[in-house]
Design an enzyme around this catalytic site. Structure first.
Site: not given
Ligand code: C5P
Ligand code: MG
Length: 222
Positions: A179, A168, A17, A134, A92
């Site tokens: 996740r 990260r 993404k 990554r 999400r």
């Molecule tokens: O999208 P990304 O992997 O960078 O998101 C990292 C973390 O941010 C997720 O695992 C979650 O803990 C939080 N998050 C969230 N709600 C979202 C997007 C991300 O809680 N809509």
């Molecule tokens: Mg991302």
């Protein structure tokens, strides 16, 4: 003008993404708004809110719906995103999507509703390797991968020449498992949700970065 200008990217962690969102945003001349990046920016301030967010992120859980809807809505309506945006990682969950739906019915969103939800489809078997490999250059933000997108010169950022790289905090095997569970339970139900609204298009995300971005280009029509 592209066929679609307000795009939500959906897909499991590690589906691409962020990578595809950045390419798409650049080619369309709009900004990628990353939910995860907005949260990580708050974490960096060291505020109490940032500390709460960090706990959620490091456990692989979702933050409160109110918070993420507020942060993202603010960004969608910012003057620099007037002509469109790519939303990476929001909504999400059904709960986030339903509240966002209500927000989009307000007059500020007239003519600015999401017009495409792009699902980047990648089977679970690809995900661990993609995420654990990554790393990022913290000075310019460029993402790399040990195997799929190494730096041209070992240890030197292609873009800014930086020599220090970061991973990260939530890109560990343990957090990825959590996740993925959250993706399956909370996020995947958005697939039929947006299918019913006629907004969802799937793209196979297993190819190379270039191959996937070509397919996305055709769908988005820029
Ligand atoms: O999208 P990304 O992997 O960078 O998101 C990292 C973390 O941010 C997720 O695992 C979650 O803990 C939080 N998050 C969230 N709600 C979202 C997007 C991300 O809680 N809509
Ligand atoms: Mg991302």
């Amino acid at each position: 003008m592209a066929r679609h200008n307000r795009i939500v990217l959906l897909g499991p962690p590690g589906s691409g993404k962020g990578t595809q969102g950045a390419i798409l945003a650049q080619n369309m001349g709009v900004h990628e708004i990353s939910a995860g990046d907005l949260l990580r920016t708050e974490v960096k301030t060291g505020s109490n809110l940032g500390k709460e967010i960090a706990e959620c992120i490091n456990a692989g859980h979702l933050v409160s719906t109110d918070l993420i809807v507020r942060l993202m809505t603010q960004a969608f309506l910012a003057p620099e995103n007037e002509n469109g945006f790519i939303s990476d990682g929001f909504p999400r969950s059904i709960e986030q999507a339903e509240i966002f739906e209500k927000v989009q019915q307000q007059t500020e969103f007239t003519g600015k509703k999401v017009d495409l939800v792009l699902l980047i489809d990648v089977p679970d078997s690809y995900i661990l390797e993609r995420i654990l490999g990554r790393f990022q250059c913290p000075s310019c933000g460029t993402f790399y991968h040990d195997k799929f997108k190494p730096t041209k010169v070992a240890g030197v950022c292609d873009i800014c020449g930086g020599k220090e790289f970061a991973k990260r905090a939530d890109d560990t095997e343990e957090t990825v498992v959590s996740r993925l569970r959250v993706y399956r339970e909370a996020t995947a139900p958005l697939i039929p949700y947006y299918e019913k609204q006629g907004l969802l298009v799937r793209v196979d995300g297993t190819g190379s970065i270039d191959a996937v971005s070509e397919k996305i280009k055709e769908i988005v029509g820029y």
